[in-house]
Design a protein around this motif. Structure first.
Motif, PDB file in Angstrom:
ATOM      1  N   UNK B  32      -1.531  -0.215   8.209  1.00 17.60           N
ATOM      2  CA  UNK B  32      -0.148   0.240   8.093  1.00 17.60           C
ATOM      3  C   UNK B  32       0.513  -0.589   7.014  1.00 17.60           C
ATOM      4  N   UNK B  34       4.036  -1.212   4.386  1.00 17.83           N
ATOM      5  CA  UNK B  34       5.481  -1.050   4.318  1.00 17.83           C
ATOM      6  C   UNK B  34       5.997  -1.575   2.978  1.00 17.83           C
ATOM      7  N   UNK B  36       9.623  -3.153   1.414  1.00 17.78           N
ATOM      8  CA  UNK B  36      10.950  -3.685   1.689  1.00 17.78           C
ATOM      9  C   UNK B  36      11.658  -3.910   0.364  1.00 17.78           C
ATOM     10  N   UNK B  46      14.055  -2.578   5.264  1.00 19.45           N
ATOM     11  CA  UNK B  46      12.927  -1.667   5.279  1.00 19.45           C
ATOM     12  C   UNK B  46      13.232  -0.435   4.444  1.00 19.45           C
ATOM     13  N   UNK B  89       9.186  -5.860  -1.933  1.00 19.34           N
ATOM     14  CA  UNK B  89       8.046  -6.504  -1.298  1.00 19.34           C
ATOM     15  C   UNK B  89       7.157  -5.447  -0.653  1.00 19.34           C
ATOM     16  N   UNK B  93      -0.076  -4.617   7.716  1.00 18.40           N
ATOM     17  CA  UNK B  93      -0.391  -5.090   9.055  1.00 18.40           C
ATOM     18  C   UNK B  93      -1.574  -4.306   9.600  1.00 18.40           C
ATOM     19  N   UNK B 102       3.237  -9.143   9.898  1.00 15.80           N
ATOM     20  CA  UNK B 102       3.181  -8.561   8.571  1.00 15.80           C
ATOM     21  C   UNK B 102       2.722  -9.616   7.579  1.00 15.80           C
ATOM     22  N   UNK B 104       2.984 -10.297   3.587  1.00 14.81           N
ATOM     23  CA  UNK B 104       3.781  -9.848   2.454  1.00 14.81           C
ATOM     24  C   UNK B 104       3.150 -10.244   1.125  1.00 14.81           C
TER      25      UNK B 104
END
Lengths: 111, 114
Positions: B32, B34, B36, B46, B89, B93, B102, B104
């Motif tokens: 997963x 993400x 940011x 987010x 960023x 995860x 998480x 980064x």
């Protein structure tokens, strides 16, 4: 926005003094995290909590301790601050294991 | 060992054009991802995410693409606006019992010029 506050927002202290940063949430999220942000390093995890009294170390935990006696509060303590701990500290919360929501940050300067 | 890499510290684009921010990862257990966005003196917010079962996720002007075989993801912003100027960023995860943490990247500073 998730209800996360951090206190203090700014602090200047001297080497060798203890410092405690507070993170407070009103979302009742299970997971809480402390990160530090430094130029050239991005966000690095210091400690995290997966429940009341349940905490574990992150990748840069040396010199830091944490406590979580209530769901809503997560404290980060520098037992004896050093200049290398000058940084911006962010608290984050999450319920599911994916998205984290961040607080506004605390800028700490250790002289 | 840096598991999430953003190799471009900065990117500058003209307003109205496309911004492409890149991210590479090394841990094959990540499932997963993400993005940011962070403005100065504020906490990260987010932006968009993608699961490893997908190769694309779109939200308005923001699209994230995932290439699992290359362990690469990218964030496309079309059209770019001056208000998009921020540090972005990438985070990842996954992988067993610690999947609530998480990891980064170091971030990419995007500047959108009017």
């Amino acid at each position: 926005d998730a209800g996360i506050t951090q206190s203090p927002r700014h602090k200047v202290t001297e080497t060798g003094t203890p410092v405690t940063l507070r993170c407070h949430q009103t979302e009742n999220h299970r997971y809480m995290y402390w990160y530090r942000q430094d130029p050239g390093h991005g966000l690095r995890l210091i400690h995290y909590s997966y429940g009341v009294k349940d905490t574990d170390k992150g990748e840069v935990s040396d010199g830091y301790s944490v406590s979580r006696s209530k769901t809503e509060d997560f404290l980060l303590t520098l037992e004896s601050a050093t200049s290398s701990q000058t940084s911006v500290y962010f608290c984050a919360i999450s319920e599911a294991y994916n998205e984290q929501f961040f607080g506004p940050g605390t800028r700490l300067t250790v002289l | 060992d840096q598991q999430v890499k953003q190799n471009s510290p900065s990117l500058s684009v003209q307003e109205g054009r496309i911004s492409i921010l890149n991210c590479d990862y090394t841990n094959s257990m990540f499932d997963y991802f993400l993005w940011y966005k962070k403005y100065p003196a504020e906490g990260p917010t987010f932006l968009i995410s993608i699961s490893s079962i997908k190769d694309k996720n779109e939200d308005g002007r923001f699209t994230v693409f995932l290439n699992k075989s290359a362990k690469h993801l990218s964030l496309h912003i079309v059209p770019s606006q001056p208000g998009d100027s921020a540090v972005y960023f990438c985070a990842a995860t996954g992988g067993g019992g610690s999947n609530y943490k998480l990891t980064f990247g170091k971030g990419t500073l995007l500047t959108v010029n009017p």
